[in-house]
Design a protein around this motif. Sequence first.
Motif, mmCIF file in Angstrom:
data_model
loop_
_atom_site.group_PDB
_atom_site.id
_atom_site.type_symbol
_atom_site.label_atom_id
_atom_site.label_comp_id
_atom_site.label_asym_id
_atom_site.label_seq_id
_atom_site.Cartn_x
_atom_site.Cartn_y
_atom_site.Cartn_z
ATOM 1 N N ILE A 1 0.848 -1.188 0.000
ATOM 2 C CA ILE A 1 0.000 0.000 0.000
ATOM 3 C C ILE A 1 0.879 1.231 0.000
ATOM 4 O O ILE A 1 1.816 1.338 0.789
ATOM 5 N N ASN A 2 0.589 2.157 -0.902
ATOM 6 C CA ASN A 2 1.350 3.384 -1.002
ATOM 7 C C ASN A 2 0.505 4.568 -0.576
ATOM 8 O O ASN A 2 -0.724 4.472 -0.434
ATOM 9 N N PHE A 3 1.177 5.700 -0.409
ATOM 10 C CA PHE A 3 0.489 6.926 -0.015
ATOM 11 C C PHE A 3 -0.542 7.308 -1.071
ATOM 12 O O PHE A 3 -0.268 7.282 -2.269
ATOM 13 N N GLY A 4 -1.745 7.681 -0.622
ATOM 14 C CA GLY A 4 -2.818 8.082 -1.527
ATOM 15 C C GLY A 4 -3.745 6.956 -1.916
ATOM 16 O O GLY A 4 -4.735 7.189 -2.615
ATOM 17 N N GLN A 5 -3.455 5.725 -1.475
ATOM 18 C CA GLN A 5 -4.267 4.574 -1.854
ATOM 19 C C GLN A 5 -5.408 4.380 -0.874
ATOM 20 O O GLN A 5 -5.280 4.645 0.321
ATOM 21 N N PHE A 6 -6.546 3.907 -1.368
ATOM 22 C CA PHE A 6 -7.724 3.651 -0.547
ATOM 23 C C PHE A 6 -7.787 2.180 -0.153
ATOM 24 O O PHE A 6 -7.557 1.293 -0.980
ATOM 25 N N VAL A 7 -8.093 1.930 1.125
ATOM 26 C CA VAL A 7 -8.246 0.569 1.635
ATOM 27 C C VAL A 7 -9.682 0.399 2.101
ATOM 28 O O VAL A 7 -10.108 1.064 3.057
ATOM 29 N N PRO B 1 -12.028 7.123 -3.888
ATOM 30 C CA PRO B 1 -11.921 8.257 -4.818
ATOM 31 C C PRO B 1 -13.265 8.836 -5.229
ATOM 32 O O PRO B 1 -13.410 10.051 -5.378
ATOM 33 N N VAL B 2 -14.268 7.972 -5.394
ATOM 34 C CA VAL B 2 -15.597 8.457 -5.805
ATOM 35 C C VAL B 2 -16.211 9.329 -4.722
ATOM 36 O O VAL B 2 -16.737 10.419 -4.994
ATOM 37 N N ARG B 3 -16.149 8.870 -3.485
ATOM 38 C CA ARG B 3 -16.740 9.647 -2.392
ATOM 39 C C ARG B 3 -15.911 10.897 -2.093
ATOM 40 O O ARG B 3 -16.451 11.933 -1.701
ATOM 41 N N LEU B 4 -14.595 10.805 -2.273
ATOM 42 C CA LEU B 4 -13.761 11.985 -2.070
ATOM 43 C C LEU B 4 -14.093 13.064 -3.099
ATOM 44 O O LEU B 4 -14.170 14.259 -2.774
ATOM 45 N N THR B 5 -14.318 12.646 -4.344
ATOM 46 C CA THR B 5 -14.714 13.598 -5.379
ATOM 47 C C THR B 5 -16.064 14.226 -5.053
ATOM 48 O O THR B 5 -16.250 15.442 -5.206
ATOM 49 N N ALA B 6 -17.007 13.392 -4.602
ATOM 50 C CA ALA B 6 -18.333 13.914 -4.247
ATOM 51 C C ALA B 6 -18.242 14.906 -3.092
ATOM 52 O O ALA B 6 -18.926 15.940 -3.086
ATOM 53 N N ALA C 1 -5.385 13.322 -9.170
ATOM 54 C CA ALA C 1 -3.995 13.554 -8.776
ATOM 55 C C ALA C 1 -3.631 12.707 -7.560
ATOM 56 O O ALA C 1 -2.548 12.099 -7.510
ATOM 57 N N LEU C 2 -4.535 12.639 -6.576
ATOM 58 C CA LEU C 2 -4.284 11.812 -5.394
ATOM 59 C C LEU C 2 -4.239 10.336 -5.772
ATOM 60 O O LEU C 2 -3.431 9.566 -5.244
ATOM 61 N N ARG C 3 -5.128 9.940 -6.682
ATOM 62 C CA ARG C 3 -5.185 8.538 -7.071
ATOM 63 C C ARG C 3 -3.943 8.106 -7.835
ATOM 64 O O ARG C 3 -3.520 6.941 -7.765
ATOM 65 N N PHE C 4 -3.319 9.031 -8.586
ATOM 66 C CA PHE C 4 -2.158 8.671 -9.388
ATOM 67 C C PHE C 4 -0.876 8.581 -8.556
ATOM 68 O O PHE C 4 0.122 8.074 -9.048
ATOM 69 N N VAL C 5 -0.884 9.096 -7.329
ATOM 70 C CA VAL C 5 0.321 9.038 -6.500
ATOM 71 C C VAL C 5 0.776 7.599 -6.265
ATOM 72 O O VAL C 5 1.933 7.256 -6.544
ATOM 73 N N PRO C 6 -0.082 6.701 -5.747
ATOM 74 C CA PRO C 6 0.391 5.315 -5.567
ATOM 75 C C PRO C 6 0.747 4.632 -6.876
ATOM 76 O O PRO C 6 1.673 3.822 -6.928
ATOM 77 N N THR C 7 0.031 4.968 -7.957
ATOM 78 C CA THR C 7 0.341 4.365 -9.260
ATOM 79 C C THR C 7 1.730 4.763 -9.738
ATOM 80 O O THR C 7 2.509 3.924 -10.219
ATOM 81 N N LEU C 8 2.065 6.039 -9.601
ATOM 82 C CA LEU C 8 3.390 6.508 -10.020
ATOM 83 C C LEU C 8 4.488 5.921 -9.138
ATOM 84 O O LEU C 8 5.579 5.602 -9.626
ATOM 85 N N LEU C 9 4.222 5.790 -7.830
ATOM 86 C CA LEU C 9 5.218 5.188 -6.947
ATOM 87 C C LEU C 9 5.488 3.737 -7.324
ATOM 88 O O LEU C 9 6.637 3.293 -7.348
ATOM 89 N N ARG D 1 1.402 9.149 -20.780
ATOM 90 C CA ARG D 1 0.638 8.136 -21.519
ATOM 91 C C ARG D 1 -0.612 7.738 -20.742
ATOM 92 O O ARG D 1 -1.703 7.597 -21.308
ATOM 93 N N ARG D 2 -0.472 7.564 -19.417
ATOM 94 C CA ARG D 2 -1.630 7.219 -18.597
ATOM 95 C C ARG D 2 -2.661 8.340 -18.603
ATOM 96 O O ARG D 2 -3.875 8.092 -18.648
ATOM 97 N N ALA D 3 -2.189 9.584 -18.530
ATOM 98 C CA ALA D 3 -3.115 10.716 -18.542
ATOM 99 C C ALA D 3 -3.888 10.777 -19.860
ATOM 100 O O ALA D 3 -5.105 11.029 -19.872
ATOM 101 N N GLU D 4 -3.186 10.527 -20.963
ATOM 102 C CA GLU D 4 -3.860 10.543 -22.258
ATOM 103 C C GLU D 4 -4.863 9.404 -22.381
ATOM 104 O O GLU D 4 -5.987 9.594 -22.892
ATOM 105 N N ASP D 5 -4.489 8.219 -21.908
ATOM 106 C CA ASP D 5 -5.416 7.078 -21.944
ATOM 107 C C ASP D 5 -6.648 7.343 -21.082
ATOM 108 O O ASP D 5 -7.778 6.996 -21.456
ATOM 109 N N LEU D 6 -6.434 7.957 -19.917
ATOM 110 C CA LEU D 6 -7.553 8.254 -19.033
ATOM 111 C C LEU D 6 -8.500 9.278 -19.669
ATOM 112 O O LEU D 6 -9.722 9.141 -19.594
#
Length: 266
Positions: free
Chosen positions: A5-11, A132-137, A163-171, A213-218
């Motif tokens: 688990i990395n920073f920014g990830q939801f459990v 992430p969904v509830r955080l956005t809401a 941006a928060l969601r991509f932190v663990p992905t980038l790590l 590349r991930r940003a463009e795909d998203l």
Amino acid sequence: MAGSINFGQFVPGTSFLHRLDPRTKIFCCAGLVLASLLADRPAGFALVSLVLLLALRLGQVGWRLLLSLLRPFALILLLSFVLQAFLTPGEKWLAVGPLALTREGLYLGGTVLWRLLHIAAFGSLLTLTTSPVRLTAGLESILKPLARLGVPVCDVATMITLALRFVPTLLEEAQEIVRAQQCRGAVFGRGGPVTRLRSLVPVLVPLFAGAFRRAEDLATAMEIRCYRGGANRTRMRELRYAARDGAALACTLAVLGAILCWRWWY
């Protein structure tokens, strides 16, 4: 689980913090971060630390998991402490060349380190216990009054959440790139500062390329799904305050009020 688990990830979970309204958690996190910045006495430090321990208990987050989330910030935390300890003028305790370790520097360095640790911990609890969904809401609901001024609230909330969601992905991607480069014979952490910076180039270039590349795909995926933020968008679960949200907000305001009283009136 702590190592994956990395920073920014939801459990996912069913703890007290998981069941709080996302707006409540955002307000509480902001209030406790402000309390951490304003605390300047031992009583205030102890009170905020006690609240952090209680939050960890209510969120069912162990110390091992929290430390694993804060590990990427270890260098920044250590550097902040050392700079304050050696560059603050005062009563000298230890001299290291032209630098001197002072009593005032130790106190200031410890205070800065304590504040940074608590700020990072409260932020980690927010992302750990909020999807992430509830955080956005929650962000959309809080920023909704700004829509009258022409601010694209939905787009802003979505960008912050992504941006928060991509932190663990980038790590995770950075760790994979480092392992791949090491398998190819790359060496990291040796030599002088310039050599170490140059050794990071084989990691940073593919990392940035992958991020774009991930940003463009998203963006393409959101356009294909006809994503449109705004007033016509509906949600499966509407946000509702409960009694537990009022209790959490009341406790946060009480802690913040106590810190303010100790800071300015005592």
